[in-house]
Motif scaffolding. Structure first.
Motif, PDB file in Angstrom:
ATOM      1  N   LEU A  41      57.750  10.561  10.529  1.00 40.13           N
ATOM      2  CA  LEU A  41      57.294   9.755   9.401  1.00 40.13           C
ATOM      3  C   LEU A  41      57.758  10.390   8.094  1.00 40.13           C
ATOM      4  N   GLU A  42      57.926   9.568   7.085  1.00 41.93           N
ATOM      5  CA  GLU A  42      58.571  10.021   5.843  1.00 41.93           C
ATOM      6  C   GLU A  42      57.886  11.237   5.237  1.00 41.93           C
ATOM      7  N   ASP A  43      56.566  11.258   5.256  1.00 40.05           N
ATOM      8  CA  ASP A  43      55.858  12.364   4.605  1.00 40.05           C
ATOM      9  C   ASP A  43      55.921  13.666   5.404  1.00 40.05           C
ATOM     10  N   GLN A  44      56.463  13.618   6.609  1.00 40.20           N
ATOM     11  CA  GLN A  44      56.609  14.817   7.440  1.00 40.20           C
ATOM     12  C   GLN A  44      58.026  15.384   7.405  1.00 40.20           C
ATOM     13  N   ASN A  45      58.967  14.609   6.891  1.00 41.83           N
ATOM     14  CA  ASN A  45      60.364  14.928   7.159  1.00 41.83           C
ATOM     15  C   ASN A  45      60.902  16.168   6.456  1.00 41.83           C
ATOM     16  N   LEU A  46      60.352  16.530   5.326  1.00 39.38           N
ATOM     17  CA  LEU A  46      60.806  17.758   4.683  1.00 39.38           C
ATOM     18  C   LEU A  46      60.525  18.955   5.583  1.00 39.38           C
ATOM     19  N   ARG A  47      59.322  18.994   6.153  1.00 45.06           N
ATOM     20  CA  ARG A  47      58.969  20.108   7.043  1.00 45.06           C
ATOM     21  C   ARG A  47      59.721  20.017   8.373  1.00 45.06           C
ATOM     22  N   ILE A  48      59.959  18.798   8.863  1.00 42.94           N
ATOM     23  CA  ILE A  48      60.717  18.655  10.109  1.00 42.94           C
ATOM     24  C   ILE A  48      62.164  19.108   9.900  1.00 42.94           C
ATOM     25  N   ALA A  49      62.730  18.806   8.733  1.00 40.63           N
ATOM     26  CA  ALA A  49      64.086  19.265   8.431  1.00 40.63           C
ATOM     27  C   ALA A  49      64.154  20.786   8.430  1.00 40.63           C
ATOM     28  N   GLU A  50      63.143  21.429   7.884  1.00 44.52           N
ATOM     29  CA  GLU A  50      63.092  22.893   7.894  1.00 44.52           C
ATOM     30  C   GLU A  50      62.985  23.429   9.319  1.00 44.52           C
ATOM     31  N   LEU A  51      62.196  22.751  10.148  1.00 46.38           N
ATOM     32  CA  LEU A  51      62.079  23.143  11.547  1.00 46.38           C
ATOM     33  C   LEU A  51      63.418  22.980  12.265  1.00 46.38           C
ATOM     34  N   ALA A  52      64.123  21.889  11.991  1.00 50.84           N
ATOM     35  CA  ALA A  52      65.419  21.666  12.616  1.00 50.84           C
ATOM     36  C   ALA A  52      66.403  22.767  12.235  1.00 50.84           C
TER      37      ALA A  52
END
Length: 200
Positions: free
Chosen positions: A122-133
């Protein structure tokens, strides 16, 4: 026997796919005609973090394989990192350690390992998911294992974004899982298994 293990969370299990295949079923279906001696194993636990995955995958995998001395036997494990470390507040330091431990354990047991990072959510999670990736990619580079980037190709993909907006809880649907399978099949997948690449 050649065993291939898919290890991960609800995304590995294919939750939300109306075809009940997920990306793993699609990948297996495209691969088996080239290598009918492959045996695919799904080791998925919805909702789990990398720490929970690392603590249980090896015992589950070893219960499903024969003696390592079997002639022609090979063991492959694809760790597919989901988004639950982000959703459950696991620190990047712990995530990095958990992934390193999983890869090191695989090496010690004679498994050939591959790592897939998380797809967008979801859009509000993606900054942190990008960091995880990014953290996952770094971990794969450090251990010299093949890496599949699930984040960058999907972050602005129209079909993926539609799945995220119309599905439930940020889970892919049929189109989304098909896109994930495509990314696996167009990675180092065939080379990793020692197979001749085919169109997918």
């Amino acid at each position: 026997m050649k065993d291939v293990f898919f290890v991960g969370d609800e995304l590995v299990a294919g939750v939300g796919d109306p075809k009940a295949l997920g990306w793993t079923g699609r990948v297996a279906a495209r691969t088996l005609p080239l290598a009918p001696d492959l045996s695919f194993h799904l080791l998925a636990v919805p909702g789990e973090t990398t720490g929970e995955m690392t603590s249980r995958w090896d015992e589950e995998a070893l219960r499903r394989v024969g003696p390592s001395s079997d002639e022609g036997a090979s063991r492959h494990v694809l760790f597919a990192i989901g988004r639950n470390d982000v959703l459950r507040g696991v620190s990047s330091t712990m995530t990095r350690l958990n992934i390193a431990n999983a890869l090191d354990r695989a090496h010690a047991l004679g498994f050939s390992a591959m790592l897939a990072g998380p797809p967008p959510g979801l859009e509000d999670q993606n900054l942190r998911i990008a960091e995880l990736a990014a953290l996952c990619e770094e971990a794969a580079e450090r251990r010299a294992v093949p890496y599949i980037d699930m984040y960058s190709p999907l972050a602005r993909h129209d079909q993926w974004l539609t799945d995220m907006s119309t599905g439930r809880d940020g889970l892919p649907q049929q189109a989304g899982y098909g896109l994930m399978a495509w990314l696996v099949l167009h990675s180092a997948w065939y080379d990793w298994l020692g197979l001749e690449r085919t169109e997918a």
